[in-house]
Scaffold this motif. Sequence first.
Motif, PDB file in Angstrom:
ATOM      1  N   ALA A 289     -29.105   0.919  39.888  1.00  0.00           N
ATOM      2  CA  ALA A 289     -29.469   0.292  38.618  1.00  0.00           C
ATOM      3  C   ALA A 289     -30.986   0.218  38.457  1.00  0.00           C
TER       4      ALA A 289
ATOM      5  N   ARG B   2     -25.489  -0.131  44.643  1.00  0.00           N
ATOM      6  CA  ARG B   2     -25.370  -0.270  43.186  1.00  0.00           C
ATOM      7  C   ARG B   2     -26.637  -0.868  42.589  1.00  0.00           C
ATOM      8  N   LYS B   3     -27.235  -1.822  43.293  1.00  0.00           N
ATOM      9  CA  LYS B   3     -28.470  -2.434  42.811  1.00  0.00           C
ATOM     10  C   LYS B   3     -29.600  -1.407  42.788  1.00  0.00           C
TER      11      LYS B   3
ATOM     12  N   ASN C  54     -22.972  -3.106  47.352  1.00  0.00           N
ATOM     13  CA  ASN C  54     -23.730  -3.881  46.375  1.00  0.00           C
ATOM     14  C   ASN C  54     -25.197  -3.480  46.383  1.00  0.00           C
TER      15      ASN C  54
ATOM     16  N   TYR D 298     -14.037  -1.584  41.375  1.00  0.00           N
ATOM     17  CA  TYR D 298     -15.437  -1.857  41.698  1.00  0.00           C
ATOM     18  C   TYR D 298     -16.035  -0.725  42.526  1.00  0.00           C
TER      19      TYR D 298
ATOM     20  N   ARG E  49     -14.611 -12.711  33.941  1.00  0.00           N
ATOM     21  CA  ARG E  49     -15.700 -12.034  34.641  1.00  0.00           C
ATOM     22  C   ARG E  49     -16.126 -12.849  35.852  1.00  0.00           C
TER      23      ARG E  49
ATOM     24  N   SER F 162     -16.226 -11.614  39.691  1.00  0.00           N
ATOM     25  CA  SER F 162     -17.530 -11.654  40.354  1.00  0.00           C
ATOM     26  C   SER F 162     -17.484 -12.479  41.637  1.00  0.00           C
TER      27      SER F 162
ATOM     28  N   CYS G 255     -16.964   0.728  38.281  1.00  0.00           N
ATOM     29  CA  CYS G 255     -16.782  -0.060  37.058  1.00  0.00           C
ATOM     30  C   CYS G 255     -17.597  -1.346  37.141  1.00  0.00           C
ATOM     31  N   LYS G 256     -18.012  -1.838  35.999  1.00  0.00           N
ATOM     32  CA  LYS G 256     -18.746  -3.098  35.948  1.00  0.00           C
ATOM     33  C   LYS G 256     -17.764  -4.262  36.008  1.00  0.00           C
ATOM     34  N   VAL G 257     -18.270  -5.410  36.407  1.00  0.00           N
ATOM     35  CA  VAL G 257     -17.433  -6.592  36.600  1.00  0.00           C
ATOM     36  C   VAL G 257     -16.741  -6.986  35.295  1.00  0.00           C
ATOM     37  N   THR G 258     -17.468  -6.915  34.189  1.00  0.00           N
ATOM     38  CA  THR G 258     -16.877  -7.259  32.895  1.00  0.00           C
ATOM     39  C   THR G 258     -15.729  -6.320  32.544  1.00  0.00           C
ATOM     40  N   GLU G 259     -15.917  -5.032  32.789  1.00  0.00           N
ATOM     41  CA  GLU G 259     -14.867  -4.044  32.511  1.00  0.00           C
ATOM     42  C   GLU G 259     -13.627  -4.326  33.366  1.00  0.00           C
TER      43      GLU G 259
END
Length: 94
Positions: free
Chosen positions: A52, A48-49, A45, A11, A28, A32, A15-19
């Motif tokens: 994005a 990252r937000k 966080n 993280y 996931r 999460s 990397c994304k949570v799904t990955e």
Amino acid sequence: MDWKEEALKLYKAGCKVTEIGNKLGKSRKTISEYINHLPELAALNAARKNQALAARKKYKRDWKRKSSVVDAALMKRQHDIDVLVLSKEQYFNE
């Protein structure tokens, strides 16, 4: 290495949570929930937000520029066609 440590490392690496869930064989939702309950990651966080949101803003700005260039070219082409049609009507309908 514990899956939680690995999830945290991935993280922080971006990397994304799904990955992360796919790599570690966890859902996931599990990843999460674990990450969201870590108080020391609030700043990460938020960063990252913001990243994005900036990427989305750039995408929208680029899309508008691209579509406006295409729209301008189409309008100019239609204008040229209309001028030709009107010229022919004016000079050949006498």
